[in-house]
Design an enzyme around this catalytic site. Sequence first.
Site, mmCIF file in Angstrom:
data_model
loop_
_atom_site.group_PDB
_atom_site.id
_atom_site.type_symbol
_atom_site.label_atom_id
_atom_site.label_comp_id
_atom_site.label_asym_id
_atom_site.label_seq_id
_atom_site.Cartn_x
_atom_site.Cartn_y
_atom_site.Cartn_z
ATOM 1 N N HIS A 129 19.172 39.655 -54.124
ATOM 2 C CA HIS A 129 19.995 38.666 -53.420
ATOM 3 C C HIS A 129 21.266 39.354 -52.922
ATOM 4 C CE1 HIS A 129 21.908 34.803 -52.553
ATOM 5 N NE2 HIS A 129 23.002 35.298 -53.115
ATOM 6 N N GLY B 284 -1.776 32.175 -21.595
ATOM 7 C CA GLY B 284 -2.179 32.568 -22.945
ATOM 8 C C GLY B 284 -0.970 32.764 -23.831
ATOM 9 N N GLY C 232 -3.863 56.540 -27.472
ATOM 10 C CA GLY C 232 -4.570 55.366 -26.945
ATOM 11 C C GLY C 232 -3.637 54.285 -26.416
ATOM 12 N N ALA D 203 -2.635 36.883 -20.184
ATOM 13 C CA ALA D 203 -2.584 37.368 -21.563
ATOM 14 C C ALA D 203 -3.573 36.565 -22.409
ATOM 15 C CB ALA D 203 -1.166 37.237 -22.107
#
Length: 468
Positions: A447, A177, A38, A266
């Site tokens: 970290h 947009g 798609g 857009a």
Amino acid sequence: MAYDVIVIGSGPGGYPAAIRASQLGFKVAIIEKESLGGICLNWGCIPTKALLKSAQVYEYVKHSTNYGINATGTADFGAVIKRSRGVADKMSKGVQFLMKKNKIDVIMGYGKIKAKGQVEVTAADGSKQVVEAKYIVIATGGRSRELPNLKQDGQKVIGYREAMVLPNQPKSMIVVGSGAIGVEFAYVYNSMGTKVTIVEFMPRVVPVEDEEISKELEKQYKKQGIEIMTNASVESVDTSGAGVKALVKKQDGSTVTLEADVVLSAVGVVANIENIGLEENAIKTEKGKIIVDQYQQTSVPGIYAIGDCSPGQALAHVASKEGINAAEHMAYLEKKHHHLPDPLDYNNIPGCTYCTPEIASVGYTEKAAKEAGYDIKVGKFPFMASGKASAAGATEGFVKVIYDAKYGEFLGCHMIGTNVTEMIAEAVVARKLETTAHEILNAVHPHPTMSEGLKEATAAAYGEAIDI
């Protein structure tokens, strides 16, 4: 040909629906008029990320001296486009493999519901056939929305598809947009040297995001050289000359004419629900979307609708989950699955925008949480204070968290910065598990990482911040 399930459309909603239905023991066919995968795989999510990566690499080259490296290079626009198409083609071939692996029949053509349990497929050569199934899933997706005063001609006024395959790089571009599509393409073209102007109708860019996120993106984009006009609308375009002249109306009513090589419209997407047999089969719609229940079933039992053509957020990951839920609901009705699927919580859907800096968010914005009546605690952690961000040379942006002051409920999380789209899943899972601020604070984060910013922002909300 008779099947248990027919899926119309093979995008990020359609193909997972087909695969899940096959896994659950159904005989499945998928109907696709263009390319497997798609819009998302071929003209949306995937190829745009390839373009964005190329733009980012070029940015690294231009600023390599910041990292103690002397590198030079130029952007080969044609090669950038070619790489993007190659990535999309590879992913589409991956879906072909998945169809074979899961024994799903692929029928190429345009699908239209003829009657309950019947889909008429028109092939490219005009020939027609009717395929039958007990269950039908409509997964026809969406397309670029066209404004009446901003008609797309595919040459000078374009949509996202044309923006991905322009033959030549424009010297200047007006982006109308500033949602995800608009700001992503603005970054790509600006980073490669196109002069970009964003025109946004709303008072701020990325208007669905938290207000502080909008302010930060505008600040960063202006620093990158992108011009931004908010509270502005394109009234008309003149394409008669060499380029495009756009008449832009400002908030005070005055107008200004902007000139560019090309205008990218857009302004969102519109559902593909025309000419697929809805009216003829009394399948109800509202506001341009197909009405569905919590299991994606339409007003006609046995017919489901998922993804952009149904009311949920027009996002690939929403479509995928809706497709899986539809398949599991059918399987439950057929006693092939032992429980009903969990309906989607549309307030716990992550939104990601892949410009630089990236944006990722989930849940309530600060304004929405207040409007919902919550007494809130808000914490922010700037990446400027992050050791990992400093080492990476990516100190722009911050993490913002919103908690309910009474119980510590995790109401919302909003991030802007490098790689934050990879960090938002922690907040999504935490909210799904009904995690409170206490658990986030006491879960030891690694970290140095960008991800510890979520814990640090939570600490800030409760007056326990260590690094700021």
